[in-house]
Design an enzyme around this catalytic site. Structure first.
Site, PDB file in Angstrom:
ATOM      1  N   ASN A   1     -17.545 -23.649   0.904  1.00 30.26           N
ATOM      2  CA  ASN A   1     -16.543 -23.477   1.850  1.00 30.26           C
ATOM      3  C   ASN A   1     -16.271 -24.737   2.378  1.00 30.26           C
ATOM      4  OD1 ASN A   1     -15.123 -21.458   3.832  1.00 30.26           O
ATOM      5  ND2 ASN A   1     -16.598 -22.442   5.317  1.00 30.26           N
ATOM      6  N   ARG A   2     -15.146 -24.570   3.142  1.00 32.88           N
ATOM      7  CA  ARG A   2     -14.850 -26.171   3.652  1.00 32.88           C
ATOM      8  C   ARG A   2     -16.226 -26.725   4.635  1.00 32.88           C
ATOM      9  NH1 ARG A   2      -9.493 -27.716   3.329  1.00 32.88           N
ATOM     10  NH2 ARG A   2      -8.155 -26.107   2.442  1.00 32.88           N
TER      11      ARG A   2
ATOM     12  N   SER B   1       0.789  -1.159   0.037  1.00 30.73           N
ATOM     13  CA  SER B   1      -0.026  -0.051   0.064  1.00 30.73           C
ATOM     14  C   SER B   1       0.671   1.321   0.116  1.00 30.73           C
ATOM     15  CB  SER B   1      -1.023  -0.091   1.260  1.00 30.73           C
ATOM     16  OG  SER B   1      -2.012  -0.912   1.016  1.00 30.73           O
TER      17      SER B   1
ATOM     18  N   LYS C   1     -10.717  -5.452  10.063  1.00 33.33           N
ATOM     19  CA  LYS C   1     -11.713  -4.692   9.281  1.00 33.33           C
ATOM     20  C   LYS C   1     -12.969  -4.710  10.238  1.00 33.33           C
ATOM     21  CE  LYS C   1      -9.799  -5.675   4.693  1.00 33.33           C
ATOM     22  NZ  LYS C   1      -9.803  -6.466   3.441  1.00 33.33           N
TER      23      LYS C   1
ATOM     24  N   THR D   1      -6.113  -3.534   7.081  1.00 39.17           N
ATOM     25  CA  THR D   1      -6.170  -4.703   6.347  1.00 39.17           C
ATOM     26  C   THR D   1      -6.271  -5.883   7.529  1.00 39.17           C
ATOM     27  OG1 THR D   1      -5.001  -6.399   4.919  1.00 39.17           O
ATOM     28  CG2 THR D   1      -3.928  -4.817   6.591  1.00 39.17           C
TER      29      THR D   1
ATOM     30  N   GLY E   1     -15.203 -16.284   4.528  1.00 41.38           N
ATOM     31  CA  GLY E   1     -14.623 -15.371   5.582  1.00 41.38           C
ATOM     32  C   GLY E   1     -14.805 -13.853   5.023  1.00 41.38           C
TER      33      GLY E   1
END
Length: 272
Positions: free
Chosen positions: A150-151, A16, A65, A61, A128
């Site tokens: 998803n898992r 960034s 968040k 990040t 997520g």
């Protein structure tokens, strides 16, 4: 003097600062932008110290968040939809929270990669925060269908329940047996060296496979897609730059040239 930053933990790897310096060069602006390692147990304190020292805007990040969302005095519509904030703006005594992840992803896929998502069957891998932040922008592109795999089915169900306005289909990664036009990896598997249990036929039949992670060469996930027969793949560097550009525009009122910065950062990564 006002200044800007990106908060994360870890943060030393962040591109960034380089990206925002390149934006500032385009505009002809003197910019102070730094990476700040926020303590895991006191992100709000780190932000308050930043603001007290003259901080105006910050990117956020992982893993902060959700905390940034809770901390903001006011959130944009897209931050509210994502239930997460990746951009903070101290403006007229109010801490504004925004989420530019979704707009960054859509800009990269539709503009930089030239992929029209209208009428497409989209598969999003992972349930997520990364997936959560892009569901609403993806749905706004009017795909034929949007599936989250998803898992564990439980976490996919939690995501489905959190977005009742989206006709969201859910599945486990191992139970995928449908054809998808666009496959987007929103997991961190590529960074962790983890192979996702997704059938190669799912990747091979896709028109376009995208990984939100990025690397100097193809990520393991994109290598698997190529080997499976997918002809068009892309990593998430364009998303990173495009979401940063949306943050920069919010703070400074200037729209940077995203493609130019993507090329510059990519070249720098390849030379490192």
């Amino acid at each position: 003097m006002s200044f800007y930053a990106v908060f994360g933990h870890p943060i030393a790897h962040s591109r960034s600062p380089q990206i925002h310096r390149l934006f500032a060069q385009q505009e002809g602006r003197d910019l102070v932008y730094q990476a700040i390692l926020a303590p895991l147990d006191d992100f709000p304190g780190a932000v308050r110290s930043f603001l007290a020292a003259g901080g105006v805007g910050a990117n956020v990040t992982v893993p902060f968040k959700a905390q940034a969302f809770a901390m903001a005095d006011q959130c944009t519509t897209r931050a509210q939809a994502a239930h997460a904030v990746n951009t903070l703006f101290w403006h007229e005594g109010t801490l504004l929270g925004d989420n530019t992840d979704g707009v960054g992803l859509i800009r990269d896929i539709t503009q930089l990669q030239g992929m029209d998502l209208r009428g497409k069957r989209i598969l999003l891998l992972g349930a997520g925060g990364a997936a959560q932040g892009v569901l609403t922008p993806l749905w706004a592109q009017h795909p034929k269908s949007l599936t989250v795999a998803n898992r564990t089915l439980h976490n996919a169900k939690v995501l489905q329940d959190a977005f009742p306005s989206i006709d969201l289909r859910i599945s486990t990664l191992g139970d995928l047996d449908d054809d998808y036009d666009v496959v987007i990896n929103a997991t961190s598997g590529s960074l962790q060296g983890i192979d996702l249990p997704v059938a190669t036929s799912v990747l091979g039949r896709a028109e376009f496979v995208y990984d939100m992670m990025y690397a100097p060469q193809l990520t393991p996930f994109l290598q698997a897609a190529r080997q499976a027969g997918c002809l068009k793949v892309a990593d998430g560097l364009g998303m990173l730059v495009a979401q940063a550009a949306a943050s920069y525009a919010l703070w400074h009122g200037f729209e940077p040239d995203v493609a130019m910065v993507v090329d510059a950062v990519r070249a720098n990564m390849e030379q490192a």
